[in-house]
Scaffold this active site. Structure first.
Site, mmCIF file in Angstrom:
data_model
loop_
_atom_site.group_PDB
_atom_site.id
_atom_site.type_symbol
_atom_site.label_atom_id
_atom_site.label_comp_id
_atom_site.label_asym_id
_atom_site.label_seq_id
_atom_site.Cartn_x
_atom_site.Cartn_y
_atom_site.Cartn_z
ATOM 1 N N TYR A 87 16.177 30.032 7.442
ATOM 2 C CA TYR A 87 15.155 30.892 8.138
ATOM 3 C C TYR A 87 15.392 31.071 9.690
ATOM 4 C CZ TYR A 87 13.039 30.453 3.485
ATOM 5 O OH TYR A 87 12.809 30.280 2.288
ATOM 6 N N LYS A 104 1.126 -1.244 0.154
ATOM 7 C CA LYS A 104 0.006 -0.055 -0.158
ATOM 8 C C LYS A 104 1.112 1.269 -0.053
ATOM 9 C CE LYS A 104 -0.321 -0.359 4.893
ATOM 10 N NZ LYS A 104 -1.086 -0.738 6.143
#
Ligand SMILES: *Cc1c(COP(=O)(O)O)cnc(C)c1O
Length: 374
Positions: free
Chosen positions: A266, A39
């Protein structure tokens, strides 16, 4: 110095030989039939290639969450039995039955929908999913008798074939998993009493398949282990005899020498502690590198491993390599097989407060997969 192929900025190599070997190894341990769970694009490794490798390693069946994933495997030419166990409300199963996809059935409604999708010469093949404590889908114990009796009736009139019965464990504790096993066995007895004899009985995923032999029954559903990862916080892949199949790496895109106190990324959460070299790695949260791993994680460059310096950005992260020799184009490995010198994916899982499953599964489509076989 190791380098990626020319022009490749980032990639995930998928060692299908490792997947095949992992399945063979686990198959020997469990001694029963193996459903390989592919999956979510094979936990990020690619569903079709993972399926093919798992089948080569001795899995006889495949498991996916939803029918769409099963249909994609059929389109990729995979003809092994496939079981899909999670369905949309009101789903109809015509396409699934036509494609020979077996259905996990969690309710009376789903049972009727499966029977309605049967064709003249093609009954719907189903595995009855029993709720044994996890609190997700599955037929509730109070409904076993009614739903199983209807399944038996539909089987007698040729609408259904009850191929299997299954449930899923919580891994909360061995005691709770054993309690779920007892509920499952009670459910099988009810099924037997109304005339059902599902050939396959499966309960265990990788964790229980390894540590709780009584849950192996005659079939197990193996996901994370086939990709070479451990489901246990206190045991590594190597402890389990498994080889991680995915390696994520990138080419260092820029190198900058900076002086003491220089800010990085940042917010300047990291500042250079003395003169140092910053290496820019073109992988970020847009590629599935968790932003929560900012300041942590592990990046191996030219034989040494460093944490991320400052914040992980959408497309890139920075590594503070001190005076270690690093040049543009050098290979930066985020994770792979630790026995080959790569950081473990668990270093990223720990830094992001999650599990190895999530790290590999979320490696995004911007990271090209390149299939290899070591
Ligand atoms: C994902 C899943 C598995 C595989 O679990 P692993 O821990 O990865 O082995 C097995 N069964 C069901 C129902 C699942 O959803």
């Amino acid at each position: 110095m190791s380098r990626l192929p020319a022009g490749v900025m980032r990639e995930a190599t998928i060692d299908v030989g490792a997947i095949e070997a992992n399945v063979r190894h686990l198959r020997r341990i469990v001694g029963v039939e193996v459903i390989a769970v592919v999956k979510a694009e094979g936990y990020g490794h690619g569903a079709a290639r993972s399926a093919a490798a798992a089948l080569a390693g001795g899995a006889t069946r495949l498991g996916v969450a939803d029918v769409g994933e099963g249909l994609a495997l059929r389109r990729a030419g995979i003809d092994a039995p496939i079981l899909a166990w999670l369905h949309a409300p009101g789903a109809s199963f015509g396409e699934a039955v036509d494609a020979g996809i077996e259905l996990g059935i969690s309710s009376y409604t789903q049972l009727q929908a499966a029977a309605a999708a049967a064709a003249m010469d093609r009954p719907a093949a189903v595995h009855l999913k029993l709720e044994t404590g996890l609190g997700r889908n599955g037929i509730a114990p109070a409904d076993f008798a009614v739903v199983f009796a209807e399944a038996a009736r539909l089987e007698r009139i040729g609408k259904l074939r009850v191929v299997g019965a299954f449930s899923h464990l919580s891994n909360a504790s061995p005691e709770e998993d054993r309690a779920a096993l007892r509920l499952f066995e009670d459910g099988l007895a009810v099924a037997g009493s109304v005339g059902l004899a599902p050939r396959l009985r499966h309960l265990a995923a990788t964790g229980a398949a390894i540590t709780l032999p009584e849950t192996r029954l005659n079939c197990v559903r193996l996901g994370v282990g086939i990709y070479g990862l451990s489901p246990f916080p206190d045991r590594t892949s190597a402890d389990l005899g498994l080889r991680p199949a995915m390696t994520v790496r990138a080419s260092v895109a820029a190198v900058r020498r900076v002086s003491d106190g220089h800010g990085v990324s940042y917010g300047y959460d990291h500042r250079a502690d003395g003169d140092t070299t910053l290496a820019l790695v073109p992988l970020g949260y847009g590629d599935g590198v968790p932003r929560q791993a900012s300041g942590g994680g592990a990046v191996s460059i030219n034989g040494r491993t460093f944490p991320v310096a400052g914040r992980v950005a959408m497309d890139q992260l920075v590594v503070d390599v001190g005076d270690h020799a690093v040049a543009v184009g050098d290979e930066a490995i985020l994770f792979g097989d630790p026995t080959l010198g790569a950081p473990a994916v668990e270093a990223w899982a720990d830094a992001a407060d999650t599990i190895n499953y999530e790290i590999v599964t979320r490696i995004g489509p911007r990271v090209p997969r390149r299939q290899v076989s070591a």
